[in-house]
Design a protein around this motif. Structure first.
Motif, PDB file in Angstrom:
ATOM      1  N   MET A 176       7.452  23.403  59.753  1.00 51.32           N
ATOM      2  CA  MET A 176       6.154  23.956  60.135  1.00 51.32           C
ATOM      3  C   MET A 176       6.183  25.478  60.063  1.00 51.32           C
ATOM      4  N   ASP A 177       5.007  26.076  59.934  1.00 52.79           N
ATOM      5  CA  ASP A 177       4.913  27.533  59.867  1.00 52.79           C
ATOM      6  C   ASP A 177       5.467  28.159  61.145  1.00 52.79           C
ATOM      7  N   PRO A 178       6.198  29.283  61.014  1.00 52.89           N
ATOM      8  CA  PRO A 178       6.718  29.950  62.205  1.00 52.89           C
ATOM      9  C   PRO A 178       5.593  30.508  63.072  1.00 52.89           C
ATOM     10  N   ARG A 179       5.840  30.590  64.364  1.00 56.15           N
ATOM     11  CA  ARG A 179       4.882  31.152  65.322  1.00 56.15           C
ATOM     12  C   ARG A 179       5.546  32.287  66.067  1.00 56.15           C
ATOM     13  N   GLY A 180       4.752  33.240  66.517  1.00 50.42           N
ATOM     14  CA  GLY A 180       5.258  34.361  67.294  1.00 50.42           C
ATOM     15  C   GLY A 180       5.757  35.479  66.394  1.00 50.42           C
ATOM     16  N   GLY A 181       6.513  36.392  66.992  1.00 46.10           N
ATOM     17  CA  GLY A 181       7.081  37.499  66.243  1.00 46.10           C
ATOM     18  C   GLY A 181       6.170  38.705  66.089  1.00 46.10           C
ATOM     19  N   GLN A 182       4.987  38.685  66.708  1.00 43.73           N
ATOM     20  CA  GLN A 182       4.073  39.819  66.581  1.00 43.73           C
ATOM     21  C   GLN A 182       4.621  41.055  67.281  1.00 43.73           C
ATOM     22  N   LYS A 183       5.352  40.855  68.350  1.00 42.05           N
ATOM     23  CA  LYS A 183       5.971  41.954  69.088  1.00 42.05           C
ATOM     24  C   LYS A 183       7.464  41.678  69.197  1.00 42.05           C
ATOM     25  N   ARG A 184       8.219  42.715  69.478  1.00 42.94           N
ATOM     26  CA  ARG A 184       9.666  42.559  69.579  1.00 42.94           C
ATOM     27  C   ARG A 184      10.060  41.573  70.687  1.00 42.94           C
ATOM     28  N   GLN A 185       9.319  41.588  71.795  1.00 43.09           N
ATOM     29  CA  GLN A 185       9.670  40.697  72.907  1.00 43.09           C
ATOM     30  C   GLN A 185       9.182  39.258  72.688  1.00 43.09           C
ATOM     31  N   TRP A 186       8.476  39.002  71.596  1.00 41.75           N
ATOM     32  CA  TRP A 186       8.020  37.653  71.243  1.00 41.75           C
ATOM     33  C   TRP A 186       8.796  37.181  70.015  1.00 41.75           C
ATOM     34  N   PRO A 187       9.897  36.481  70.207  1.00 42.96           N
ATOM     35  CA  PRO A 187      10.695  36.068  69.047  1.00 42.96           C
ATOM     36  C   PRO A 187       9.947  35.039  68.197  1.00 42.96           C
ATOM     37  N   THR A 188      10.328  34.960  66.950  1.00 44.14           N
ATOM     38  CA  THR A 188       9.747  33.982  66.041  1.00 44.14           C
ATOM     39  C   THR A 188      10.311  32.602  66.369  1.00 44.14           C
ATOM     40  N   ILE A 189       9.433  31.618  66.495  1.00 45.69           N
ATOM     41  CA  ILE A 189       9.809  30.239  66.781  1.00 45.69           C
ATOM     42  C   ILE A 189       9.552  29.408  65.526  1.00 45.69           C
ATOM     43  N   ASN A 190      10.594  28.762  65.035  1.00 41.98           N
ATOM     44  CA  ASN A 190      10.476  27.857  63.897  1.00 41.98           C
ATOM     45  C   ASN A 190      10.541  26.425  64.402  1.00 41.98           C
ATOM     46  N   ARG A 191       9.802  25.527  63.735  1.00 45.30           N
ATOM     47  CA  ARG A 191       9.783  24.120  64.138  1.00 45.30           C
ATOM     48  C   ARG A 191      10.084  23.246  62.932  1.00 45.30           C
ATOM     49  N   TRP A 192      11.045  22.360  63.091  1.00 47.86           N
ATOM     50  CA  TRP A 192      11.384  21.385  62.065  1.00 47.86           C
ATOM     51  C   TRP A 192      11.056  20.011  62.605  1.00 47.86           C
ATOM     52  N   VAL A 193      10.359  19.221  61.815  1.00 48.42           N
ATOM     53  CA  VAL A 193       9.939  17.884  62.237  1.00 48.42           C
ATOM     54  C   VAL A 193      10.815  16.842  61.541  1.00 48.42           C
ATOM     55  N   TYR A 194      11.463  15.997  62.332  1.00 53.26           N
ATOM     56  CA  TYR A 194      12.226  14.852  61.861  1.00 53.26           C
ATOM     57  C   TYR A 194      11.479  13.598  62.303  1.00 53.26           C
ATOM     58  N   PRO A 195      11.812  12.422  61.757  1.00 53.88           N
ATOM     59  CA  PRO A 195      11.073  11.210  62.132  1.00 53.88           C
ATOM     60  C   PRO A 195      11.075  10.901  63.636  1.00 53.88           C
ATOM     61  N   ASN A 196      12.171  11.184  64.342  1.00 53.27           N
ATOM     62  CA  ASN A 196      12.270  10.816  65.755  1.00 53.27           C
ATOM     63  C   ASN A 196      12.143  11.979  66.730  1.00 53.27           C
ATOM     64  N   PHE A 197      12.173  13.204  66.226  1.00 51.31           N
ATOM     65  CA  PHE A 197      12.123  14.361  67.125  1.00 51.31           C
ATOM     66  C   PHE A 197      11.675  15.600  66.367  1.00 51.31           C
ATOM     67  N   THR A 198      11.279  16.622  67.127  1.00 48.74           N
ATOM     68  CA  THR A 198      10.943  17.938  66.581  1.00 48.74           C
ATOM     69  C   THR A 198      11.909  18.942  67.192  1.00 48.74           C
TER      70      THR A 198
END
Length: 109
Positions: free
Chosen positions: A59-81
């Protein structure tokens, strides 16, 4: 008096009936699974991909607009994210196994 006890017993039995028909909770299923079936906190993206293979969706990364907001990446698997902060696992969320199971809502796209 006996009739009152019978009515009270019937009310108690009827109140307990919906609990027998309750849906399966996702948290109950997740607690039954061994912890090694999912990535653990602190693993790197490379370790997760080596052990579980390529995700079905990145999935597209979220966050990262400011230094104190780290970028969050999400990977989707069949049974979990899997949720990553920078390159490390910070959380893993189990997905619903069936429509009857009560669990998390689908991720926001």
């Amino acid at each position: 008096m006996k009739q009152t006890l019978k009515i009270l017993g019937l009310i108690t039995a009827l109140a307990a009936a919906p609990a027998a028909l309750a849906d399966t909770l996702l948290i109950e299923r997740a607690q039954e699974k061994p912890a090694e079936a999912i990535p653990t906190r602190g693993q790197s993206m490379a370790q997760v991909e080596a052990r579980f293979g390529a995700p079905s969706e990145r999935m597209d990364p979220r966050g990262g607009q400011k230094r104190q907001w780290p970028t969050i990446n999400r990977w989707v698997y069949p049974n979990f994210t899997v949720y990553f902060e920078r390159q490390r696992v910070i959380d893993v969320v189990a997905r619903q196994a069936s429509p009857d199971e009560v669990g998390p809502k689908p991720p926001i796209r």
